[in-house]
Design an enzyme around this catalytic site. Structure first.
Site, mmCIF file in Angstrom:
data_model
loop_
_atom_site.group_PDB
_atom_site.id
_atom_site.type_symbol
_atom_site.label_atom_id
_atom_site.label_comp_id
_atom_site.label_asym_id
_atom_site.label_seq_id
_atom_site.Cartn_x
_atom_site.Cartn_y
_atom_site.Cartn_z
ATOM 1 N N ARG A 259 -43.027 20.333 -38.642
ATOM 2 C CA ARG A 259 -43.212 19.843 -37.276
ATOM 3 C C ARG A 259 -42.221 20.568 -36.381
ATOM 4 O O ARG A 259 -41.023 20.338 -36.474
ATOM 5 C CB ARG A 259 -42.990 18.326 -37.245
ATOM 6 C CG ARG A 259 -42.666 17.768 -35.888
ATOM 7 C CD ARG A 259 -42.752 16.267 -35.844
ATOM 8 N NE ARG A 259 -41.708 15.565 -36.597
ATOM 9 C CZ ARG A 259 -40.435 15.461 -36.208
ATOM 10 N NH1 ARG A 259 -40.019 16.054 -35.104
ATOM 11 N NH2 ARG A 259 -39.566 14.784 -36.939
ATOM 12 N N HIS A 263 -40.771 14.423 -32.855
ATOM 13 C CA HIS A 263 -41.636 13.522 -33.628
ATOM 14 C C HIS A 263 -42.695 12.916 -32.711
ATOM 15 O O HIS A 263 -43.893 13.023 -32.947
ATOM 16 C CB HIS A 263 -40.812 12.412 -34.281
ATOM 17 C CG HIS A 263 -41.632 11.258 -34.745
ATOM 18 N ND1 HIS A 263 -42.475 11.351 -35.825
ATOM 19 C CD2 HIS A 263 -41.778 10.007 -34.243
ATOM 20 C CE1 HIS A 263 -43.099 10.182 -35.977
ATOM 21 N NE2 HIS A 263 -42.698 9.362 -35.033
ATOM 22 N N TYR A 272 -30.790 14.917 -35.388
ATOM 23 C CA TYR A 272 -30.878 14.930 -36.849
ATOM 24 C C TYR A 272 -31.219 16.283 -37.468
ATOM 25 O O TYR A 272 -31.203 16.412 -38.677
ATOM 26 C CB TYR A 272 -31.866 13.860 -37.333
ATOM 27 C CG TYR A 272 -33.270 13.944 -36.720
ATOM 28 C CD1 TYR A 272 -34.203 14.844 -37.225
ATOM 29 C CD2 TYR A 272 -33.639 13.123 -35.666
ATOM 30 C CE1 TYR A 272 -35.475 14.918 -36.684
ATOM 31 C CE2 TYR A 272 -34.913 13.184 -35.115
ATOM 32 C CZ TYR A 272 -35.833 14.088 -35.625
ATOM 33 O OH TYR A 272 -37.079 14.160 -35.097
HETATM 34 C C1 LIG Z 1 -45.912 1.086 -41.072
HETATM 35 C C2 LIG Z 1 -45.162 1.837 -40.042
HETATM 36 N N1 LIG Z 1 -43.809 1.861 -40.057
HETATM 37 C C3 LIG Z 1 -43.131 2.549 -39.120
HETATM 38 C C4 LIG Z 1 -43.795 3.225 -38.128
HETATM 39 C C5 LIG Z 1 -43.028 4.011 -37.079
HETATM 40 N N2 LIG Z 1 -43.240 5.454 -37.397
HETATM 41 C C6 LIG Z 1 -44.182 6.158 -36.774
HETATM 42 S S1 LIG Z 1 -44.343 7.684 -37.418
HETATM 43 C C7 LIG Z 1 -43.114 7.430 -38.531
HETATM 44 C C8 LIG Z 1 -42.749 8.523 -39.486
HETATM 45 C C9 LIG Z 1 -43.947 9.034 -40.215
HETATM 46 O O1 LIG Z 1 -43.586 10.096 -41.034
HETATM 47 P P1 LIG Z 1 -44.656 10.919 -41.827
HETATM 48 O O2 LIG Z 1 -45.505 10.004 -42.631
HETATM 49 O O3 LIG Z 1 -43.955 11.997 -42.551
HETATM 50 O O4 LIG Z 1 -45.603 11.528 -40.687
HETATM 51 P P2 LIG Z 1 -45.185 12.520 -39.519
HETATM 52 O O5 LIG Z 1 -44.678 11.682 -38.394
HETATM 53 O O6 LIG Z 1 -44.170 13.448 -40.038
HETATM 54 O O7 LIG Z 1 -46.449 13.208 -39.145
HETATM 55 C C10 LIG Z 1 -42.585 6.150 -38.382
HETATM 56 C C11 LIG Z 1 -41.475 5.604 -39.190
HETATM 57 C C12 LIG Z 1 -45.205 3.154 -38.130
HETATM 58 N N3 LIG Z 1 -45.944 3.759 -37.179
HETATM 59 N N4 LIG Z 1 -45.861 2.486 -39.088
#
Ligand SMILES: Cc1ncc(C[n+]2csc(CCOP(=O)(O)OP(=O)(O)O)c2C)c(N)n1
Ligand SMILES: [Mg+2]
Lengths: 367, 329
Positions: A259, A263, A272
């Site tokens: 990415r 985020h 970070y």
């Molecule tokens: C169940 C849940 N917990 C927390 C969040 C908040 N949140 C949104 S994206 C994210 C990180 C997701 O990481 P990843 O699965 O690696 O996907 P990326 O964002 O890197 O595409 C978090 C903690 C959420 N949307 N859903």
């Protein structure tokens, strides 16, 4: 006696066709038949990149709300989604705009959702391009159920579900993988391992050597692929789709990508991660790689790219203009539509609440 | 009310029959849950279905409630009609996120492009001397979620009628089955029509006091009504078999006649269905009330281990005392 405990070490050599400089990794392979695909993929990735950039600009201007940029992940998404048939199911997380655009989701609808209007997710009845999913990993068991239903109803369609590296820590990921395997559902699990889950690095997310190996616990085949190599992704995912379509069985693909942006627009990555890391990945940009290759084959040149860029900007301009018109129309309408579609038929308590709303809420009846 | 016949069906039999009939008439219906197939369910509610309809339609699921509900949502979105069983309501919380985030929301968020026509059945409630975590009454969890319908049958016939209705409904319906009544009552169900979801039913008429209840506690309310009748106090008893959407009209109409409302349920009192019922009656019939509305519920504690579970549940005696107080005050 000791020595009973062991780690079966998984393969960690991701499949790759083109290296970061756009050269064939193995010059014995011929990809002459894939040049057409690469040209289409280049266009699709550039279109997604420019759209993403516009979203970011609009967000910074305050015209739309928070969203999750895709910059750097175009190849993983376009490569995977390019293998789907029109009647297959696409089950995304919240970071799949490149795949969505490829699969025909309207830019104007994405804009409208990002601008805070429910109507942006109003697909066609039974639309198999599902809207984004915000609760991480919750879409995975749903995709497995969709795929199972397809099989039970005698269709040869498949469900492709997208998720991140962070999602693979959650219960729903494991439950979905297990259900799909045990109940034999034609699902293609596509993990975009982009190294981060907000501020949590891949190393803090799981002690697994690879994410792909998690599939093995469920008796499911899997592969790692260079997620910034669009043709490699397509080849690996195609195999998974084929297995799903012909055998009705699931597989998992881990696409290694990055990415390059925030985020979401509410995030500040400087807290970070180092710029060095981003720079290192910039050198592996999925679009540059294909562009270099196509130029080396004289498939594209400056003039063509310039025309393409203009076409894309024009398309984005028109979509945003259409979105603004749509928003103006929606602002004229009564907000009572927020009560619609809670159920097929509004229940009596809701009818009463809607009546109250029309008397006191921000509705068309306001003086 | 419930006719006691030796051979008449129990609630378990009644739901089982409804499932057989529904699956027989509509091949898109699938049943999924832990041990629902070969074993026919731990309470035998799904007995015989796998033999008749096969393992693809009667799915013995891996042990994961969120997976079961998420998987069912997917099936519902792709042309099937899943009837998912949560083995005990106390374990359904693992699936709460799927229910809240997807089952209840999909139609609304896609502006009707998708819907989730599914049924979630779960045995719930105290009174059967069960293990810890097997006796709670958490209908408020689900009733608080927009986009869900929650029904609770009190008798075999109502279970039969509501199960059919839940299966026919185009939206997600949760059927909470009071397991204390699973086998204690027998009732003829021949010719019973599918229920209308969202309708409260008057099951006993009298002019002095309105008692509202549902599920297993309805039977205690009726027993209390009997004993009050012996004292010359006549009671309307209303069965709120649909918790959400709540049909308060017959309750309000009754209160306009009696001026007194007593609500009985086994959920903890705070923030529970009794409060909602009371509020709805206040909105509609406040000026008819002769005395404050009262509720006899469980307590705001966890259901005690079974040696003391009757101390938790509303007793007939508590109901009768509250009713007498309301009449004499
Ligand atoms: C169940 C849940 N917990 C927390 C969040 C908040 N949140 C949104 S994206 C994210 C990180 C997701 O990481 P990843 O699965 O690696 O996907 P990326 O964002 O890197 O595409 C978090 C903690 C959420 N949307 N859903
Ligand atoms: Mg990630």
């Amino acid at each position: 006696m000791t020595g009973h405990l062991e780690y079966p070490e998984p393969s960690t050599k991701p499949h790759r066709v083109l290296d970061a400089n756009g050269n064939l990794v193995d010059d014995q392979t011929s990809i002459d038949d894939d040049v057409g695909f690469l040209e289409e993929a280049f266009k699709a990735m550039l279109r997604a990149r420019r759209f993403d950039e516009r979203l970011l600009k609009l967000q910074r201007q305050g015209a739309i709300g928070t969203f999750a940029p895709i910059k750097g992940q175009e190849a993983a998404q376009v490569g995977a989604a390019s293998t789907l048939r029109d009647d297959d199911w696409f089950v995304p997380s919240f970071r799949e705009k490149a795949a969505m655009l490829l699969l025909g989701v309207e830019m104007a609808d994405i804009f409208l959702t990002a601008a805070g209007w429910n109507e942006g997710l109003a697909g066609k009845k039974g639309d198999r391009r599902l809207p984004e999913t915000v609760p991480v990993s919750s879409q995975l068991p749903i995709a497995a159920g969709i795929a199972y239903a397809a099989r039970l109803r005698g269709e040869d369609t498949v469900a492709m579900v997208f998720f991140g590296d962070g999602a693979t820590s959650s219960g729903d990921f494991h439950e979905a993988m297990n259900f799909a395997s045990v109940l034999k559902a034609p699902v293609v699990f596509v993990c975009q391992n982009n190294g981060w889950a907000i501020s949590t690095p891949r190393s803090a997310q799981t002690a697994s050597s690879t994410i792909a190996q998690k599939a093995h616990a469920y008796g499911m085949p899997s592969a790692q692929v260079d997620g910034n190599d669009v043709l490699a992704v397509r080849q690996v995912v195609e195999e998974a789709v084929e297995r799903a379509r012909t055998k009705g069985l699931p597989s998992m693909v881990e696409a290694l990508t990055y990415r390059m942006e925030v985020h979401t627009t509410a995030d500040d990555p400087s807290r970070y991660r180092d710029d060095d890391e981003i720079e290192a990945w910039r050198a592996r940009d999925p679009i540059t790689r294909v562009e270099t290759f196509l130029r080396s084959r004289s498939q594209i040149d400056d003039a063509m790219v310039e025309v393409l860029e203009e076409q894309i900007q024009d398309e984005i301009d028109r979509a945003w203009a259409a979105t603004k018109t749509r928003i103006a129309e929606l602002e004229e309408q009564s907000d009572e539509v927020i009560f619609d579609h809670i159920f097929e038929d509004l229940t009596p308590p809701l009818k009463r609440q809607r009546k109250d709303f029309l008397k006191t809420g921000r509705g068309a009846n306001d003086g | 009310m419930a006719e006691k016949k030796d051979r008449a069906p129990t609630m378990v039999d009644a739901i089982n029959r409804a499932l057989h009939e529904a699956m027989d008439s509509d091949e898109t219906i699938v049943v999924i849950g832990e041990d629902v197939g070969t074993n026919g369910g731990v309470f035998r509610v799904t007995a015989g279905l796998k033999e008749q309809f096969g393992k693809d339609r009667v799915i013995d699921a891996p042990l994961a409630e969120s997976g079961i509900i998420g998987f069912s949502i997917g099936m519902a979105m792709n042309g099937l009609k899943p009837v998912a069983e949560m083995q005990f309501s106390g374990f359904s919380y693992y699936a709460l996120a799927q229910i809240e985030n997807h089952a209840a929301r999909m139609r609304w968020r896609t502006r009707g492009a998708h819907s989730v026509p599914m049924v979630i059945r779960m045995p719930y409630g105290a009174g059967v001397r069960a293990l810890e975590h097997h006796s709670e009454s958490r209908e408020a969890f689900f009733a608080h979620i927009p986009g869900l319908k929650i029904v609770i049958p009190a008798t075999p016939a109502r279970a039969y009628a509501l199960t059919h209705a839940a299966i026919r409904d185009p939206d997600p319906v949760i059927v909470m089955e009071p397991k204390a009544v699973y086998r204690t009552i027998r009732e003829d169900i021949d010719g019973i029509e599918p229920a209308e979801i969202g309708v409260s039913r008057t099951v006993r008429e009298g002019g002095d006091l309105t008692i509202v209840s549902y599920g297993a506690m309805l039977h205690r309310a009726l027993e209390a009504a009997e004993s009050l009748a012996a004292d010359g106090i006549d009671t309307d008893v209303i069965d709120v078999e649909t918790i959400s959407p709540l049909d308060a009209a017959p309750i309000a109409a009754s209160v306009e006649k009696t001026g007194r409302l007593l609500i009985v349920n086994e959920a903890p009192p705070s923030f529970g269905p009794a409060g909602e019922i009371a509020m709805r009656v206040m909105e509609e019939s406040f000026y008819s009330l002769h005395c404050p509305i009262r509720r006899i519920c469980g307590w705001d504690i966890h259901v005690p281990f079974f040696a003391r579970e009757q101390a938790y549940l509303p007793s007939v005696d508590r109901i009768v005392r509250a009713a007498r107080d309301m009449i004499t005050d």
